[in-house]
Design an enzyme around this catalytic site. Structure first.
Site, short mmCIF file in Angstrom:
data_model
loop_
_atom_site.label_atom_id
_atom_site.label_comp_id
_atom_site.label_asym_id
_atom_site.label_seq_id
_atom_site.Cartn_x
_atom_site.Cartn_y
_atom_site.Cartn_z
N GLU A 181 1.61 -0.60 -5.08
CA GLU A 181 0.56 0.59 -5.30
C GLU A 181 1.74 1.84 -5.47
OE1 GLU A 181 -3.28 2.55 -3.60
OE2 GLU A 181 -1.92 2.24 -2.24
N ASP A 193 0.79 -1.11 -0.05
CA ASP A 193 -0.01 0.00 -0.20
C ASP A 193 1.10 1.42 0.06
OD1 ASP A 193 -2.57 1.58 0.35
OD2 ASP A 193 -1.67 2.00 2.42
#
Length: 735
Positions: A378, A342
């Site tokens: 990401e 993330d």
């Protein structure tokens, strides 16, 4: 109680069959107490007197799995110097393998008194916070083997442990929403029939429900608020939280592996749940605030490139050790098959800018364990220069946000999209080829947990996040969505048919694109969140997947077939399309068929970029790829740049695949023509000449149901094929 010196490594609590070694790092603390917690609320404190390189440690014979514990750090509480030690706060072990209980947000878990942030709060937090748990590391893995699915065979399925399983009618009530549910044959059967090869789980590291959300009657449903990087989240366990969650997670991994499905974890190493200077003191802050967090020039405050209040200090060797130890633990002990990082751009920030060659990536590159699993970034954060799609090191794959945006733009009719769409369809060579990466560096997706579901993408022009309690200010406002003529629920059969067709267009495009496809859980059913594009705090039926046999209050806002037909299981959609609590069997069958088509044909999952010319040594003298106008003429520069152009034909040559098979053998496949009509009127396409004499229609998104093999229309070179507005057709020529 006997207290032996113990060892400084491994960090955390390590049970060896006779007792437990405890080790914790803190450079700031003057002394640290290990507190063994008892069920009557009392605790036994043991000072960790041994210290090596700022790691305090001790070995306690007779301390068994299931024992709850925490630390108390005695030291300076001087926020103006970056120190926030306070022995009144029971602290989680940063290396805890399991966590028991939850935070109840009593004032005692904060380092200050409410309304007085400059004061010191000496209330004891132990009765109101979580506890670390000693676990039994032993587990019978049997003959478990990691599937090690190669990227070109991989189909990712992003899912939430609770959201995927909470409403499954075949699951016992006590298993729904848990790790055990993932291992249930009914869930595994769905994944295997869909063709999924890897389950990408949204965060399962122990996380915290934010104080603000709890007060508002909401929850941190997505889980991007980690407090324990080694512990599986205890609320997803059906057996208990005294270490049973570890066994249950391992059992789920073992069952998924047996079905040939990899397990990939969405991990949040960029920040913690302790938030900014007004956040709680739960673990890292109380042990060594300045070693764990990036502080500003005024050390009372935190640098925040994540939008969550803090960022971990990626130039700290102790933070880097924590992350690498965590990654290795999940691979070696929990046997997961990879990670999706993330806000991974934050991991590259050693000082301020995003540094592609930061220490973290160096450590991953040379690590013999972590470097061998799937690593997915990401590739952005909210800091300056944080959008880094295409800029990660060669070992990494990336969520390709540019793919998402371009495919959405094409199908909603944005002008001047064709040229970039061509790049995204063929693996985004403009992003990945220059540094030696291949098409498989691109994780392609149209939807994910963050944003509209697929059905909502074609049903709403604007977000509808009122349920989140932020006056619809939260969530992305520019979604590149299109409601197909009506906002939300509608009874118009033409709108419903177009919405259903658009969903098939997106799914087909995804599976026909070079790279690694990722589906979002429930999109194969036409799942809706009623226009909420930021359901991070919605732990309920709005965000859970509705499975066959369940009746819900639907909005009729899409997912029906061309006739607007309901699936007949009691749905209440007002437009005849599937309701929120029903499924669309035609869409599910279409998704399965598209995954099978991709699986069966290597021309859709190439490991090298197209050459754009005949390839020496291959079977075919034709170019490996060619581009045509709907009239069957090769595309010119003017055609690519025409603002109104929204249609094209793509030739994929199965006889000109340059990469060899696993034993060095040539790879041959059928050839295909992909006909895209993203315009708002029907178009007659001419089948190109000189690229095959006879073809068969194998995909037609204008048809609600997937075509059965061998039943498609036969066409010849030079024939005209009419495509309705916003539809896609695939022609196949046998090798």
């Amino acid at each position: 109680m006997q207290v032996w010196p113990g060892q400084p490594y491994p960090l955390g609590a390590t049970y060896d069959g006779a007792g437990t070694n405890f080790a914790v790092f803190s450079e700031a603390a003057e002394r640290i107490e290990l507190c063994l917690l008892h069920d009557d609320g009392s605790e036994t404190a043991v000072e960790l007197r041994e210290s090596d390189a700022f790691v305090r440690h001790a070995y306690l014979p007779g301390v068994m799995p299931g024992q709850r514990y925490g630390f108390r750090a005695h030291g300076p509480y001087e926020p103006r110097h970056g120190h926030r030690c306070n022995s009144a706060k029971l602290l989680l072990d940063p290396y805890a393998k399991a966590v028991s209980g939850a935070v109840d947000w009593n004032e005692s878990v904060y380092g200050y008194h409410f309304g007085e942030p400059d004061t010191r709060n000496d209330l004891d937090s132990a009765p109101h916070t979580m506890a670390s748990v000693v676990i039994n590391p032993y587990f019978d893995w049997g003959d478990d083997r990691p599937p090690r699915t190669e990227y070109h065979h991989t189909v990712l399925y992003e899912a939430h442990v609770k959201g995927l399983t909470m409403l499954h009618p075949a699951l016992p009530e006590e298993l729904r929403g848990t790790y055990a549910a993932l291992a249930h044959p009914a869930v595994i059967e769905h994944l295997t029939e869909l063709g999924v090869t890897a389950l990408e789980l949204m965060p399962v590291h122990q996380f915290v429900n934010d104080h603000r959300l709890v007060d508002a009657g909401l929850a941190n449903y997505w889980g991007y608020n980690t407090i324990g990087f080694f512990a599986p989240h205890n609320a997803y366990a059906s057996w208990g939280d005294r270490g049973q969650q570890v066994l249950e997670f391992k059992s789920a991994v073992r069952a998924l592996h047996e079905a040939g499905i990899e397990v990939i974890l969405d991990v949040v190493y960029n920040h913690t749940a302790e938030g900014n200077h007004l956040g709680p003191t739960l673990s890292f802050r109380g042990l060594d605030n300045a070693s764990y967090y990036r502080l500003t020039d005024d050390p009372r405050y935190y640098m925040d490139t994540t939008g969550t209040g803090n960022s971990l200090l990626m130039r700290s060797p102790h933070v880097l050790q924590l992350i690498m130890d965590s990654l290795r633990y999940w691979v070696t002990e929990m046997r997961v098959d990879g990670f999706r990082f993330d806000l991974a751009a934050t991991l590259a920030r050693q000082f301020h800018e995003v540094d592609r060659l930061s220490s973290f990536f160096d450590l991953v590159q040379q690590d013999p364990v972590v470097s061998q699993v799937k690593l997915i970034a990401e590739p952005w954060d909210v800091g300056e220069g944080g959008y880094q799609v295409g800029n990660f090191p060669p070992l990494w794959t990336e969520w390709n946000g540019k793919y998402r945006d371009t495919v959405r733009d094409l199908w909603r009719g944005e002008p001047r999209t064709l040229a970039e769409f061509a790049s995204r369809l063929t693996g985004s060579s403009d992003l990945y080829q220059s540094d030696g990466r291949r098409p498989l560096a691109s994780v392609n997706f149209v939807t994910c947990h963050d944003g509209f579901t697929l059905r909502d993408l074609v049903s709403y022009d604007a977000k509808h996040n009122e349920a989140n309690g932020e006056d619809n200010r939260d969530g992305e406002s520019h979604n590149r969505s299109w409601n197909c003529g009506a906002e939300g629920p509608t009874g118009d059969p033409d709108v419903l048919a177009l919405r259903a067709r658009q969903q098939r267009n997106f799914l087909a495009t995804l599976m026909l694109s070079q790279g690694v496809p990722m589906l979002s859980h429930g999109d194969e059913f036409g799942r809706t969140q009623h226009g909420n594009n930021n359901a991070y705090c919605q732990d309920g039926e709005l965000s859970w997947v509705h499975w066959p046999g369940l009746v819900g209050q639907g909005d009729g806002g899409g997912g029906g077939d061309a006739e607007g037909r309901a699936d007949g299981d009691g749905g209440t959609g007002d437009g005849g399309g599937p309701a929120a609590g029903t499924t669309d069997p035609d869409l599910l069958a279409f998704t399965r068929a598209m995954v099978r088509l991709r699986r069966d044909h290597p021309v859709f999952r190439r490991r090298r970029f197209f050459h754009g010319r005949p390839v020496e040594g291959t079977h075919d003298d034709l170019s490996d790829i060619a581009w045509f106008t709907p009239e069957g003429e090769e595309m010119t520069q003017r055609d690519w740049q025409a603002a109104h152009a929204r249609s094209l034909t793509v030739f994929l040559n199965g006889g000109a695949i340059s990469e060899p098979g696993p034993r060095g053998e040539p790879v041959r496949d059928d050839s295909f023509l992909l006909l895209f009509n993203a315009g708002d009127t029907a178009i007659d396409f001419t089948v190109p000449v000189n690229h095959g004499r006879q073809w068969e229609v194998v995909v037609d998104t204008a048809v609600p149901r997937a075509l059965d093999p061998g039943t498609g229309r036969k066409v010849r070179a030079g024939d005209k094929l009419s495509l309705v507005d916003r539809s896609l057709t695939v022609l196949r020529r046998p090798a």
